[in-house]
Design an enzyme around this catalytic site. Structure first.
Site, PDB file in Angstrom:
ATOM      1  N   GLY A  39       0.818  -1.215   0.000  1.00 25.29           N
ATOM      2  CA  GLY A  39       0.000   0.000   0.000  1.00 25.29           C
ATOM      3  C   GLY A  39       0.846   1.257   0.000  1.00 25.29           C
ATOM      4  O   GLY A  39       0.532   2.229  -0.700  1.00 25.29           O
ATOM      5  N   ASP A  40       1.934   1.247   0.773  1.00 26.04           N
ATOM      6  CA  ASP A  40       2.848   2.390   0.802  1.00 26.04           C
ATOM      7  C   ASP A  40       3.473   2.605  -0.575  1.00 26.04           C
ATOM      8  O   ASP A  40       3.668   3.739  -1.021  1.00 26.04           O
ATOM      9  CB  ASP A  40       3.965   2.163   1.824  1.00 26.04           C
ATOM     10  CG  ASP A  40       3.442   1.672   3.155  1.00 26.04           C
ATOM     11  OD1 ASP A  40       2.326   2.064   3.527  1.00 26.04           O
ATOM     12  OD2 ASP A  40       4.145   0.886   3.812  1.00 26.04           O
TER      13      ASP A  40
END
Length: 306
Positions: A251-252
């Site tokens: 996600g990052d």
């Protein structure tokens, strides 16, 4: 310049073993050490895209030395505030043939004097800068810390990206963050609803925009991602084929890829494409993705306008 803030960075100690038996001596088959933390992951992926950025946050002790040294070895600019007491935390991730167990450390106490130093760093930001606030807020800081940071930089027109969950995210929307990136499970939890269809996601994504978010990027795991852009356009991306090896940091990486794509093209469609490729590349890697891994997947990303 893009600045990332990781309030409670870590060393991620990742071990593999056949099985974990409680109350017994367990021996690992492989082990790896990584500099961890959501903001740090964003900095590493931005670096792979050739986007200059500076990693901010708090470090302490010999573990803090490892975190800072790991980033500098990769050519990432850092300006961490070094605490005089305590140790940056170690998060242990135990992977067996059937399960994955995590044991996360606490991290050091952050005194007010050191918090004031971070605010002085943020005083230098201008409307040409982007600030990424990512991850949870450590117990030694107030729950409204992200709100205070956004209020601190609001008058200077800094673009703020927030990657957080639940009330940490909802409470900053009044400050009109440039980008937020909830996943579909987090949206369901935030609004106390069941998400069953794309129409459900669009409904609640638009509600987040109505509450103040300028751009809403919704990750959906194996179903791709949806972007509700500030200009009213809505896009959906697919997921390329590959074997998922690592869910940590995906996600990052999507956030970082989106920022990189937007910085390079000022185009939301291209930003989503690069974000989707970056997130998948990390998911298919044992560590955060490399530039080569990302570029190999970009051609597989199909972005549709909804």
């Amino acid at each position: 310049m893009i600045y990332t803030v990781t309030l409670n960075p870590s060393i991620d100690y990742v071990v593999n073993m056949e099985q974990l038996v409680e109350g017994m001596v367990n021996r690992v088959s492989t082990e790896h050490f990584y500099a961890g933390g959501k903001g740090i992951n964003v900095s590493q992926i931005l670096n792979q895209h050739g986007i200059s950025n500076r990693a901010l946050g708090f470090i302490s002790g010999f573990t803090g030395n490892f975190i800072e040294g790991s980033l500098k070895e990769k050519g990432i600019d850092t300006d961490f505030i070094r605490l005089s007491e305590g140790y940056s935390r170690i998060n242990m991730k135990i992977k067996t043939t059937t399960d994955e167990t995590e044991i996360n450390g606490m991290g050091p106490h952050i005194p007010k004097t050191e918090i004031d130093k971070l605010y002085r760093q943020l005083d230098l930001l201008t409307a040409d800068d982007t600030l990424v606030l990512a991850g949870s807020i450590p117990a030694t800081l107030p729950d409204d810390f992200y709100e205070k940071v956004m209020e601190h930089v609001r008058d200077r027109g800094v673009k703020v990206v927030v990657d957080a969950t639940k009330n940490l995210l909802l409470n900053v929307l009044t400050y009109r963050p440039f980008l937020i990136k909830p996943n579909h499970h987090e949206i369901a939890e935030m609004f106390g609803v069941t998400i069953s269809t794309t129409e459900d996601l669009l409904q609640y994504g638009n509600r987040l925009k109505d509450m103040g978010a300028r751009n809403v990027l919704i990750s959906m795991g194996g179903d791709g991602a949806i972007l509700l852009a500030e200009n009213g356009e809505v896009y959906r991306s697919n997921v390329p084929k590959g074997v998922v090896k690592n869910s940590v940091g995906a996600g990052d990486s999507m956030v970082a890829g989106f920022i990189a794509g937007y910085e390079k093209t000022q185009c939301y469609e291209q930003a989503l494409r690069l974000g989707a490729a970056s997130g998948s590349a990390t998911a298919f890697s044992s560590d955060v993705a490399t530039a080569e891994g990302i570029l190999a997947l970009v051609k597989e990303i199909v972005v549709q306008k909804l």
